[in-house]
Design an enzyme around this catalytic site. Sequence first.
Site, PDB file in Angstrom:
ATOM      1  N   LYS A  92       0.856  -1.194   0.000  1.00 55.83           N
ATOM      2  CA  LYS A  92       0.000   0.000   0.000  1.00 55.83           C
ATOM      3  C   LYS A  92       0.891   1.244   0.000  1.00 55.83           C
ATOM      4  O   LYS A  92       1.802   1.365   0.831  1.00 55.83           O
ATOM      5  CB  LYS A  92      -0.844  -0.025   1.263  1.00 55.83           C
ATOM      6  CG  LYS A  92      -2.203   0.594   1.152  1.00 55.83           C
ATOM      7  CD  LYS A  92      -2.924   0.300   2.464  1.00 55.83           C
ATOM      8  CE  LYS A  92      -4.291   0.894   2.512  1.00 55.83           C
ATOM      9  NZ  LYS A  92      -4.804   0.899   3.884  1.00 55.83           N
TER      10      LYS A  92
HETATM   11  C1  E4P Z   1      -8.106   1.798   3.865  1.00 56.38           C
HETATM   12  O1  E4P Z   1      -7.406   0.929   3.395  1.00 56.38           O
HETATM   13  C2  E4P Z   1      -7.857   2.462   5.151  1.00 56.38           C
HETATM   14  O2  E4P Z   1      -7.134   1.595   6.003  1.00 56.38           O
HETATM   15  C3  E4P Z   1      -9.110   2.790   5.904  1.00 56.38           C
HETATM   16  O3  E4P Z   1     -10.279   2.398   5.231  1.00 56.38           O
HETATM   17  C4  E4P Z   1      -9.151   4.133   6.532  1.00 56.38           C
HETATM   18  O4  E4P Z   1     -10.382   4.307   7.195  1.00 56.38           O
HETATM   19  P1  E4P Z   1     -10.641   5.409   8.305  1.00 56.38           P
HETATM   20  O5  E4P Z   1     -11.005   6.686   7.610  1.00 56.38           O
HETATM   21  O6  E4P Z   1     -11.804   4.863   9.084  1.00 56.38           O
HETATM   22  O7  E4P Z   1      -9.384   5.530   9.122  1.00 56.38           O
END
Ligand code: E4P
Length: 223
Positions: A92
């Site tokens: 990522k």
């Molecule tokens: C996506 O891969 C992220 O880890 C995640 O969905 C972030 O979500 P949040 O806005 O609840 O932190």
Amino acid sequence: MELYLDTANLEEIREIAGWGVLSGVTTNPTLVAKEFSARGERLTLEGFARHLRAVCEAAGGPVSAEVTALEAEAMVAEGRRLAEIHPHIVVKLPTTVEGLKACKRLSAEGVRVNMTLIFSANQALLAARAGASYVSPFLGRVDDISWDGGELLREIVEMIQVQDLSVKVIAASIRHPRHVTEAALLGADIATMPYPVFQQLLKHPLTDLGLRRFMEDWEKVRP
Ligand code: E4P
């Protein structure tokens, strides 16, 4: 639409995998930090790798692991290390100039990349051109600032179809069950959500009430 857990917690992954509905997992530095702090464990490279391996085994599908480096060269090195941990790992990367450079290089090496922190269709287009396998628009965080996360997702899904791009869309930053329905109707390939949202997807008072009545009626005549 496939369903992923957005967590670094092994119990949650094992629980939802046990339901037979889990296709993968996404993590991020915040989720990993939360997990290690909750266990009172100091984060080391070896400990992190061991944990990721366990997450991959429990998930039984793609697991996004995020780099923490901010420059392309270091992102590539970190991404290679992460990808070596387990075949399920998807690297990522943040959608920045350095992230795009690293995405191009890692993708060319056959490493699957999930470009994260996507807040516009043009960012998704750039990520796709850099060879990303996945793009992650953040629905909840867009809604949080009174914009429309659903509209962002709609544009990205449509753009990918119109342009015939091969990148998959992960609807991320999911906050509640309506986000999941919306993502499915808009044609997202994947929705990644926290554990409580998975539970909310299943729970319905009429299901509980209906089951209780069936059991009560059955008890009256049970042989
Ligand atoms: C996506 O891969 C992220 O880890 C995640 O969905 C972030 O979500 P949040 O806005 O609840 O932190």
